[in-house]
Design a protein around this motif. Structure first.
Motif, PDB file in Angstrom:
ATOM      1  N   ARG A  21       0.925  -0.990   0.124  1.00 33.33           N
ATOM      2  CA  ARG A  21       0.035   0.038  -0.074  1.00 33.33           C
ATOM      3  C   ARG A  21       0.814   1.361  -0.049  1.00 33.33           C
ATOM      4  O   ARG A  21       0.693   2.131  -0.808  1.00 33.33           O
ATOM      5  N   ALA A  22       1.917   1.291   0.781  1.00 28.91           N
ATOM      6  CA  ALA A  22       2.715   2.305   0.863  1.00 28.91           C
ATOM      7  C   ALA A  22       3.492   2.507  -0.335  1.00 28.91           C
ATOM      8  O   ALA A  22       3.789   3.580  -0.881  1.00 28.91           O
ATOM      9  N   ILE A  25       1.124   3.989  -3.146  1.00 33.98           N
ATOM     10  CA  ILE A  25       0.989   5.508  -2.807  1.00 33.98           C
ATOM     11  C   ILE A  25       1.940   6.404  -3.340  1.00 33.98           C
ATOM     12  O   ILE A  25       1.800   7.411  -4.057  1.00 33.98           O
ATOM     13  N   ILE A 207      -5.597   5.406  -6.659  1.00 32.77           N
ATOM     14  CA  ILE A 207      -4.028   5.213  -6.646  1.00 32.77           C
ATOM     15  C   ILE A 207      -3.288   4.782  -7.830  1.00 32.77           C
ATOM     16  O   ILE A 207      -2.029   5.496  -7.942  1.00 32.77           O
ATOM     17  N   TYR A 324     -10.105  -3.654  -0.868  1.00 37.14           N
ATOM     18  CA  TYR A 324      -9.852  -2.203  -1.410  1.00 37.14           C
ATOM     19  C   TYR A 324      -9.939  -1.418  -0.044  1.00 37.14           C
ATOM     20  O   TYR A 324     -10.271  -1.808   1.153  1.00 37.14           O
ATOM     21  N   SER A 325      -9.301  -0.130  -0.109  1.00 35.85           N
ATOM     22  CA  SER A 325      -9.508   0.783   0.997  1.00 35.85           C
ATOM     23  C   SER A 325      -9.471   2.430   0.370  1.00 35.85           C
ATOM     24  O   SER A 325      -9.380   2.431  -0.684  1.00 35.85           O
ATOM     25  N   TRP A 326      -9.355   3.358   1.325  1.00 29.78           N
ATOM     26  CA  TRP A 326      -9.144   4.516   1.061  1.00 29.78           C
ATOM     27  C   TRP A 326      -7.672   5.153   1.678  1.00 29.78           C
ATOM     28  O   TRP A 326      -7.306   4.717   2.571  1.00 29.78           O
ATOM     29  N   THR A 327      -7.132   6.077   0.958  1.00 30.05           N
ATOM     30  CA  THR A 327      -5.998   6.885   1.340  1.00 30.05           C
ATOM     31  C   THR A 327      -6.217   8.301   0.849  1.00 30.05           C
ATOM     32  O   THR A 327      -6.804   8.464   0.305  1.00 30.05           O
ATOM     33  N   ASP A 328      -5.300   8.866   1.839  1.00 30.60           N
ATOM     34  CA  ASP A 328      -5.661  10.333   1.883  1.00 30.60           C
ATOM     35  C   ASP A 328      -6.944  10.905   1.587  1.00 30.60           C
ATOM     36  O   ASP A 328      -7.279  12.058   1.169  1.00 30.60           O
ATOM     37  N   PHE A 333      -7.815   3.119  -3.018  1.00 32.84           N
ATOM     38  CA  PHE A 333      -6.746   2.265  -3.155  1.00 32.84           C
ATOM     39  C   PHE A 333      -7.282   0.767  -3.430  1.00 32.84           C
ATOM     40  O   PHE A 333      -7.858   0.184  -2.557  1.00 32.84           O
TER      41      PHE A 333
END
Length: 388
Positions: A21-22, A25, A207, A324-328, A333
């Motif tokens: 994930r990182a 991103i 992303i 899935y997920s959310w970032t920022d 993501f």
């Protein structure tokens, strides 16, 4: 699902260190994938900066051998000016077409190819912009052109309706084929495709868009070596999140293996995770950045509306939805959120939905589960029994 054949390498699903994930991103990677790197660095212990790393390919060599033992052979076919490269398995059942994720190639399916060969006549295709498939100069990287030429290839080499499964961008192409060439698609598995999220302008809130920025840079200012360009373009992330100088180590490892194995895509054992290692392989003198740039610019989906295409599909279809997920705050993501998946299912006339606790390239992250789900789906269709 049948047990792996004798001598088949075992799967390693362990989580190792820094999350993908990182990784995605900051510097991009496969659309929504979430693999991990081994330890705190790219592989094992962080080496001294500038030291040439071991360049053996023990991890992937066993899978090359397993694929060869299963009877797969490299084939080439030229259709509409495109020189397609694909791997064909023995005739052990109905035709099954595999379409990999963007920035990968046919070898991403290596963990499932031996088992699939026991039940299907497999065609594992490097579609346009990937692997050793070659396109004419100025080839338009659009779903409509790529899909039409893929259909011509299937007409030529498969010669009949096939089961088709595609991952990520390969999943979008599977949607195109099922919608526009129903005569070629007996049933479809849509392996975490970026339905709706890859359409412009919404793609800017994903992303994946950050990765496509690198592809667009490489098109605006052409580069000879996209993999090394991508590593250099991501050096700030590597230095901050892997270890200082790690981009230099990775660059030197790539160069060293190229000297040892000239003409072969890199497969770096220092990268301990299958998805990232095969992602790097896919970019090594194989990936055409015009493909990613077309997503960045919104031209890939020109005249290919996802909702319209889904509503056209009559073949039985399985939508496989990964994590899935959310970032920022508002950046997706992953390939689809739940609303996207629900919308897709509302449009499919003969659709089945399966949620899988896996990352985007499910056939690499959870190969055994991928095999169990897809084989059960296709087997039920062959037997005429109801699907679950």
């Amino acid at each position: 699902m049948s047990a792996p054949s004798s001598g088949e390498p075992t799967h390693n699903h362990g989580r190792r260190g820094l999350s993908r994930r990182a990784f995605v991103i900051a510097c991009g990677a496969l659309l929504g994938a979430g693999a991990t790197l081994r330890g705190a660095g790219l592989g094992q212990a962080a080496p001294p900066i500038g030291k040439v790393m071991p360049t053996g390919i023990a991890v992937d060599a066993q899978w090359h051998a397993a694929v060869a033992r299963a009877g797969y052979r490299e084939k080439v076919a030229t259709v509409n000016g495109v020189r397609f490269s694909y791997r064909e398995g023995p005739r052990h059942g109905p035709a099954l077409v595999l379409l990999h994720a963007q920035q990968m190639d046919w070898f991403s399916y290596s963990r499932v190819l031996p088992t699939l060969a026991q039940h299907f006549h497999v065609f594992d295709i490097d579609y346009q912009g990937h692997g050793t498939t070659r396109t004419p100069h100025g080839y338009p990287m659009t779903a409509n052109r790529i899909g039409a030429d893929l259909a011509a290839l299937l007409e030529s080499v498969v010669a009949g309706p096939a089961f088709v499964t595609g991952n990520s961008s390969g999943g979008l192409l599977t949607v195109w084929l099922a919608a526009n060439r129903p005569d070629l698609v007996r049933a479809a598995v849509l392996e975490d495709p970026p339905l709706f999220s890859a359409e412009y302008p919404r793609i800017k809130k994903t992303i994946a868009y950050r990765d496509f920025t690198s592809s667009n840079k490489a098109v605006v200012h052409p580069v000879d070596d996209f993999l090394l360009f991508w590593i250099n373009d991501s050096r700030e992330f590597f230095d901050q999140n892997v270890f200082p100088g790690s981009s230099v180590v990775l660059t030197e490892a790539v160069k060293a293996q190229r000297l040892i194995r000239p003409g072969q895509p890199v497969e770096l054992d220092i990268v301990g995770n299958d998805m990232i290692r095969l992602f790097l392989r896919g970019m090594d003198h194989q990936y055409d950045p015009h493909f990613g740039a077309a997503f960045y610019r919104g031209t890939w989906n020109a005249d290919f509306d996802h909702a319209t295409a889904l509503a056209m599909i009559e073949a039985p279809s399985l939508l496989l939805h990964a994590n899935y997920s959310w970032t920022d705050g508002d950046i997706l993501f992953g390939a689809m959120d739940q609303k996207d998946a629900d919308k897709a299912m509302s449009l499919l006339r003969n659709g089945t939905y399966r949620r899988i606790d896996a990352e985007h390239v499910t056939h690499l992250d959870k190969p055994d589960e991928f095999l169990a789900i897809t084989q059960s789906f296709f087997a039920a269709l062959q037997s005429g029994s109801p699907r679950r």
